[in-house]
Design a protein around this motif. Structure first.
Motif, PDB file in Angstrom:
ATOM      1  N   ALA A 150      10.089  62.003  42.457  1.00 59.07           N
ATOM      2  CA  ALA A 150      10.626  60.793  41.874  1.00 59.07           C
ATOM      3  C   ALA A 150       9.874  59.854  40.977  1.00 59.07           C
ATOM      4  CB  ALA A 150      11.530  60.026  43.117  1.00 59.07           C
ATOM      5  N   VAL A 159      14.158  62.235  38.925  1.00 60.05           N
ATOM      6  CA  VAL A 159      13.535  63.092  39.780  1.00 60.05           C
ATOM      7  C   VAL A 159      13.002  64.401  38.955  1.00 60.05           C
ATOM      8  CG1 VAL A 159      13.958  64.716  41.871  1.00 60.05           C
ATOM      9  CG2 VAL A 159      14.834  62.599  41.734  1.00 60.05           C
ATOM     10  N   ILE A 187      15.045  66.205  48.190  1.00 56.39           N
ATOM     11  CA  ILE A 187      14.413  64.724  48.275  1.00 56.39           C
ATOM     12  C   ILE A 187      15.679  63.777  48.993  1.00 56.39           C
ATOM     13  CG2 ILE A 187      15.013  64.274  46.001  1.00 56.39           C
ATOM     14  CD1 ILE A 187      12.213  63.152  45.906  1.00 56.39           C
ATOM     15  N   VAL A 227      16.146  60.664  47.829  1.00 58.22           N
ATOM     16  CA  VAL A 227      16.428  59.472  46.783  1.00 58.22           C
ATOM     17  C   VAL A 227      17.928  59.473  46.725  1.00 58.22           C
ATOM     18  CG1 VAL A 227      16.593  59.061  44.307  1.00 58.22           C
ATOM     19  CG2 VAL A 227      14.385  59.784  45.347  1.00 58.22           C
ATOM     20  N   ASN A 257       7.436  63.179  50.761  1.00 59.34           N
ATOM     21  CA  ASN A 257       8.347  61.902  50.600  1.00 59.34           C
ATOM     22  C   ASN A 257       9.217  61.482  51.683  1.00 59.34           C
ATOM     23  OD1 ASN A 257       8.203  63.486  47.799  1.00 59.34           O
ATOM     24  ND2 ASN A 257       9.109  61.565  47.563  1.00 59.34           N
ATOM     25  N   VAL A 314       6.915  58.113  51.441  1.00 60.59           N
ATOM     26  CA  VAL A 314       7.045  57.746  50.089  1.00 60.59           C
ATOM     27  C   VAL A 314       8.565  56.855  49.905  1.00 60.59           C
ATOM     28  CG1 VAL A 314       7.104  58.185  47.670  1.00 60.59           C
ATOM     29  CG2 VAL A 314       5.626  59.315  49.216  1.00 60.59           C
ATOM     30  N   THR A 315       9.515  57.766  49.944  1.00 57.35           N
ATOM     31  CA  THR A 315      11.028  57.504  49.702  1.00 57.35           C
ATOM     32  C   THR A 315      11.442  56.429  50.574  1.00 57.35           C
ATOM     33  OG1 THR A 315      11.178  59.705  48.669  1.00 57.35           O
ATOM     34  CG2 THR A 315      13.114  58.537  48.957  1.00 57.35           C
ATOM     35  N   LYS A 316      12.177  55.432  50.317  1.00 56.73           N
ATOM     36  CA  LYS A 316      12.738  54.632  51.155  1.00 56.73           C
ATOM     37  C   LYS A 316      14.334  54.442  50.931  1.00 56.73           C
ATOM     38  CE  LYS A 316       8.641  51.492  50.957  1.00 56.73           C
ATOM     39  NZ  LYS A 316       8.137  49.989  50.527  1.00 56.73           N
ATOM     40  N   ASP A 317      15.064  53.948  51.678  1.00 59.28           N
ATOM     41  CA  ASP A 317      16.542  53.687  51.608  1.00 59.28           C
ATOM     42  C   ASP A 317      16.649  52.486  51.095  1.00 59.28           C
ATOM     43  OD1 ASP A 317      16.231  51.939  53.726  1.00 59.28           O
ATOM     44  OD2 ASP A 317      17.190  53.375  55.201  1.00 59.28           O
TER      45      ASP A 317
END
Length: 363
Positions: free
Chosen positions: A74, A79, A104, A106, A137, A141-144
């Motif tokens: 992302a 993406v 992923i 996202v 991720n 890396v990826t957050k909500d």
């Protein structure tokens, strides 16, 4: 005089014997080389996003096929993926390459996240995907929407795992990073020194907001335990390549997981060869061959000389791994040096080909 004749006869006989042994040794070496090249191979973790004129012939020369593993990254635009390029490769060389989709997190807060992900995966499975990759991720890396890092055991992902179990599609899981990512980077001989120098965003030591190694691995283990019917290939030895005892412990605990060592051979070379050989022998049906090798830029951006050097480097890289796995010769890899594992032909056949063929149901 008679004693002299006897002595000379014995010397001639001994020299002839040594010559025969030398000749036999040469023949055996040639035979072993032929046997090595005759072993079929599947590189289960490859990233050849950009085409190369030499690539098809290279894979055929190595008696090898490859699984093109998609990665979803992302950025501010959206993406980015490699999926369309991989589709083109498979259409051009259907006998050489297989497809692996990706997932992923996202947009995980959207009520239709799971359903839309399933619809996309369904389409890509129909197009030939035999596996789905999740990677770091999740956890790093990826957050909500609440600002929390999304761990792989997040309940919002469960409908997707249920779908993949129903379709009998395995998951390749690159969850977490080597434990060195949470350590100072002060030793150029560290197998991961170059990677974290070039990719400081993944050097968790410099990013205290990233969850700990233990937090991510615990969530990964919980996810595995919650999905015993989901076949999982733990990429990079499950981010436990620094300690083969950890790998063995998980293989014993979770019968649904398999491992592959892509980009972690340097960690293996730095450990006791006899211990590594024992690992390969005990779990010979659950370790697959993967490299993480690939192409990172279009062919049009490379000169003829650069492409030749790239192909030569690829040849040397695959050859170095073969030497480490199939002989007891000394091998240097990513700042580490040790003797090779000298695995048996039976184990090499399983590691290089049969385990992946069975895992992906290629037969």
């Amino acid at each position: 005089m008679r004693n002299t004749i006897v002595f000379l006869t014995a010397v001639i006989s001994l020299l002839a014997c040594k010559s025969d042994k030398k000749h036999m040794s040469s023949e055996n070496a040639t035979k072993v080389a032929i046997e090595q090249q005759s072993i079929k191979k599947i590189d289960v973790h490859a990233h050849y996003k950009y085409e190369r004129d030499y690539l098809a012939d290279f894979f055929k020369k190595w008696n090898m096929q490859g699984v093109l593993v998609d990665v979803s990254i992302a950025d501010s635009v959206g993406v980015n993926r490699s999926w369309n390029e991989y589709l083109d490769h498979v259409k051009a060389e259907p006998n050489l390459f297989y497809l692996c989709s990706s997932l992923i997190g996202v947009g995980i807060d959207n009520p239709d996240f799971a359903q839309k992900s399933i619809e996309r995966l369904e389409q890509e499975i129909h197009s030939g995907a035999r596996m789905v990759k999740v990677w770091k991720n999740f956890g790093m890396v990826t957050k909500d929407a609440s600002g929390n890092f999304i761990q792989i055991d997040d309940a919002r992902l469960q409908p997707i795992w249920d779908f993949l179990k129903e379709r009998k599609i395995p998951v390749m899981a690159h969850i977490g990073e080597p434990v060195q990512a949470w350590r100072p980077l002060d030793d150029p001989n560290n197998p991961h020194y170059g990677y974290y120098t070039d990719h400081p965003e993944y050097h968790a030591y410099k990013h205290p907001e990233i969850p700990t190694y233990e937090t991510i691995i615990t969530a990964r283990d919980k996810w595995i335990a919650n999905n015993p019917d989901l076949k999982i290939l733990c990429a990079h030895l499950g981010s436990m390549s620094h300690d083969v005892d950890m790998v063995a412990e998980r293989l014993d605990k979770f019968p649904n997981i398999y491992v592959e060592p892509a980009a972690r051979f340097g960690d293996l070379v730095g450990q006791d060869s006899d211990k590594l050989r024992a690992l390969f022998e005990k779990y010979q049906d659950r370790i697959l061959f993967g490299t993480d090798y690939g192409t990172s830029s279009p062919q049009s951006e490379k000169t003829t000389e650069e492409l030749k050097a790239e192909e030569q480097n690829l040849e040397e890289s695959y050859s170095r791994l073969w030497t480490y796995l199939s002989t007891s010769d000394s091998v240097a890899l990513r700042g580490q040096k040790n003797k090779g594992l000298a695995l048996s032909e039976q184990i090499l056949n399983k590691f290089y080909y049969q385990n992946a063929a069975d895992f992906l149901k290629l037969n």
